[in-house]
Design an enzyme around this catalytic site. Structure first.
Site, PDB file in Angstrom:
ATOM      1  N   ARG A  75      10.195  -6.025  -5.957  1.00 30.39           N
ATOM      2  CA  ARG A  75       9.738  -6.605  -4.703  1.00 30.39           C
ATOM      3  C   ARG A  75       9.770  -8.121  -4.766  1.00 30.39           C
ATOM      4  O   ARG A  75       9.309  -8.722  -5.729  1.00 30.39           O
ATOM      5  CB  ARG A  75       8.308  -6.134  -4.409  1.00 30.39           C
ATOM      6  CG  ARG A  75       7.881  -6.461  -2.992  1.00 30.39           C
ATOM      7  CD  ARG A  75       6.529  -5.889  -2.690  1.00 30.39           C
ATOM      8  NE  ARG A  75       6.204  -6.091  -1.297  1.00 30.39           N
ATOM      9  CZ  ARG A  75       4.975  -6.098  -0.824  1.00 30.39           C
ATOM     10  NH1 ARG A  75       3.969  -5.884  -1.620  1.00 30.39           N
ATOM     11  NH2 ARG A  75       4.755  -6.279   0.449  1.00 30.39           N
ATOM     12  N   SER A  89     -11.020  -6.484   0.773  1.00 32.04           N
ATOM     13  CA  SER A  89     -11.436  -5.214   0.184  1.00 32.04           C
ATOM     14  C   SER A  89     -11.882  -5.412  -1.262  1.00 32.04           C
ATOM     15  O   SER A  89     -12.874  -4.810  -1.706  1.00 32.04           O
ATOM     16  CB  SER A  89     -10.269  -4.207   0.233  1.00 32.04           C
ATOM     17  OG  SER A  89     -10.615  -3.008  -0.432  1.00 32.04           O
ATOM     18  N   GLN A  97      -8.754  -0.021  -9.936  1.00 32.41           N
ATOM     19  CA  GLN A  97      -7.905   0.419 -11.049  1.00 32.41           C
ATOM     20  C   GLN A  97      -7.325  -0.799 -11.755  1.00 32.41           C
ATOM     21  O   GLN A  97      -6.794  -1.699 -11.117  1.00 32.41           O
ATOM     22  CB  GLN A  97      -6.770   1.311 -10.539  1.00 32.41           C
ATOM     23  CG  GLN A  97      -5.902   1.883 -11.642  1.00 32.41           C
ATOM     24  CD  GLN A  97      -4.883   2.870 -11.098  1.00 32.41           C
ATOM     25  OE1 GLN A  97      -4.820   3.093  -9.898  1.00 32.41           O
ATOM     26  NE2 GLN A  97      -4.091   3.445 -11.976  1.00 32.41           N
ATOM     27  N   GLY A 114       0.888  -3.754 -10.303  1.00 32.15           N
ATOM     28  CA  GLY A 114      -0.344  -4.319  -9.760  1.00 32.15           C
ATOM     29  C   GLY A 114      -0.233  -5.780  -9.355  1.00 32.15           C
ATOM     30  O   GLY A 114      -1.240  -6.494  -9.300  1.00 32.15           O
ATOM     31  N   GLU A 115       0.993  -6.241  -9.038  1.00 29.10           N
ATOM     32  CA  GLU A 115       1.137  -7.640  -8.651  1.00 29.10           C
ATOM     33  C   GLU A 115       0.425  -7.947  -7.336  1.00 29.10           C
ATOM     34  O   GLU A 115      -0.149  -9.022  -7.162  1.00 29.10           O
ATOM     35  CB  GLU A 115       2.618  -8.024  -8.554  1.00 29.10           C
ATOM     36  CG  GLU A 115       2.805  -9.523  -8.333  1.00 29.10           C
ATOM     37  CD  GLU A 115       4.228 -10.002  -8.504  1.00 29.10           C
ATOM     38  OE1 GLU A 115       4.522 -11.128  -8.063  1.00 29.10           O
ATOM     39  OE2 GLU A 115       5.044  -9.249  -9.077  1.00 29.10           O
ATOM     40  N   ARG A 117      -2.337  -6.512  -6.254  1.00 32.93           N
ATOM     41  CA  ARG A 117      -3.760  -6.625  -6.587  1.00 32.93           C
ATOM     42  C   ARG A 117      -4.064  -7.968  -7.240  1.00 32.93           C
ATOM     43  O   ARG A 117      -5.105  -8.583  -6.963  1.00 32.93           O
ATOM     44  CB  ARG A 117      -4.165  -5.489  -7.536  1.00 32.93           C
ATOM     45  CG  ARG A 117      -4.508  -4.177  -6.818  1.00 32.93           C
ATOM     46  CD  ARG A 117      -4.667  -3.044  -7.802  1.00 32.93           C
ATOM     47  NE  ARG A 117      -3.376  -2.557  -8.260  1.00 32.93           N
ATOM     48  CZ  ARG A 117      -3.193  -1.872  -9.384  1.00 32.93           C
ATOM     49  NH1 ARG A 117      -4.214  -1.612 -10.162  1.00 32.93           N
ATOM     50  NH2 ARG A 117      -1.999  -1.433  -9.717  1.00 32.93           N
TER      51      ARG A 117
END
Length: 320
Positions: A75, A89, A97, A114-115, A117
């Site tokens: 991505r 959030s 996680q 997890g980039e 996040r």
């Protein structure tokens, strides 16, 4: 009909990812909620910090400044508004996680999964986040990142196509093996890879969202490059539907239309939900699909344009 969804997720690739250290998303969420109710400062994920050595399979807290993007991250574009929503959030619930990472040089780590996040955590003002350390081959790095993005539908069509191609290249895989690795049908991978045949200006439009994958496949069905360019311009200038683009492509291949002059665009008077259903079928099957009738009664016409296309459709419907 064969399902197009993933046959496996990150848990299948990383069977120890949540079992070690007693970690589970439910337990973390419960812990974070308990801290919040007790009026205690809430950690980045609800996990207790650990002073354990950063060994493979360990959950620890790491400064966000030490986390680097996965060099094989498929991505390239991140929606800023979506990141802000995720940041809100995270402020409220923490990171449920841990981010999956691999040790890099010095004190830094590569983000394997997890980039989003991590980026959202920075926006939320977190200085440390929980990570899980694993070791991966280059092929597995791409595979894990690809699966995470596909599960969240975060990749645009061109990013997904490039990721499939890179995975095939790194792992010396064919289309069937690549599809199996990421839990997709072979036809899905084949359709995605076709998008890489588009010229650069059309690929940019696909990445920007001004050209859909359905429109792109209609363009690719045109025999000569000059006519492809004309059809592309017509799609961009007039905003015609995928169905209209497919019909124009078929007419151009028959030599019945050149698009030197704009053709009269007839209004589609069918129910909007019925048109939407037709568009979804076109996207899923990767070919021209026509619905005639209404939700109570009608007919479906599915076109194919080669023996390979027919085999692909057969596999979509009947492959086990």
């Amino acid at each position: 009909m064969a399902k197009g969804g993933l046959g496996k997720g990150l848990d299948a690739l990383l069977p120890q990812a949540q079992s070690e250290a007693g970690f589970s998303p439910a337990a973390v969420a419960k812990s974070a909620l308990s801290e919040k109710r007790a009026g205690q400062p809430q950690s980045a994920s609800g996990l207790k910090n650990t002073s354990s050595p950063a060994a493979n399979g360990t959950d620890i807290f790491v400064s966000v400044d030490l986390l680097q993007p996965n060099p094989h991250q498929p991505r390239r574009e991140f929606d800023e508004e979506a990141l802000k929503e995720l940041a809100e959030s995270i402020k409220e619930h923490g990171i449920i996680q841990p981010v999956l990472v691999e040790k890099a040089e010095g004190d830094s780590y590569y983000i394997i999964a997890g980039e989003r996040r991590t980026r959202a955590a920075r926006i939320a003002g977190l200085t440390e986040i929980p990570v899980r350390i694993q070791k991966f081959s280059d092929t597995k790095k791409l595979e894990v990142a690809l699966i995470e993005n596909i599960q969240r539908e975060d990749l645009n069509p061109l990013e997904e196509a490039k990721a499939y191609y890179k995975l095939m290249e790194l792992g010396n895989l064919n289309q069937e093996e690549t599809a199996r690795r990421v839990g997709k049908n072979r036809s899905t991978v084949a359709n995605a890879l076709r998008l890489l045949k588009l010229p650069e200006n059309m690929q940019k439009a696909l990445s920007a969202g001004t050209l859909s994958a359905g429109h792109a496949r209609a363009i690719l069905s045109v025999n000569d490059s000059t006519s492809r360019t004309k059809l592309f311009n017509r799609i961009i200038d007039d905003g015609i539907s995928v169905r209209e683009a497919e019909e124009l492509a078929a007419e151009m291949n028959k030599g019945k239309i050149s698009l030197s002059k704009k053709t009269v665009k007839t209004a589609d008077k069918r129910d909007a939900d019925y048109i939407f259903l037709e568009q979804n079928l076109i996207e899923k099957l990767g070919t021209k699909v026509s619905l005639k009738g209404n939700f109570e009664r009608g007919s479906i016409t599915i076109d194919y344009f080669s023996r390979e296309d027919l085999d692909r459709l057969y596999n979509i419907f009947f492959a086990e």
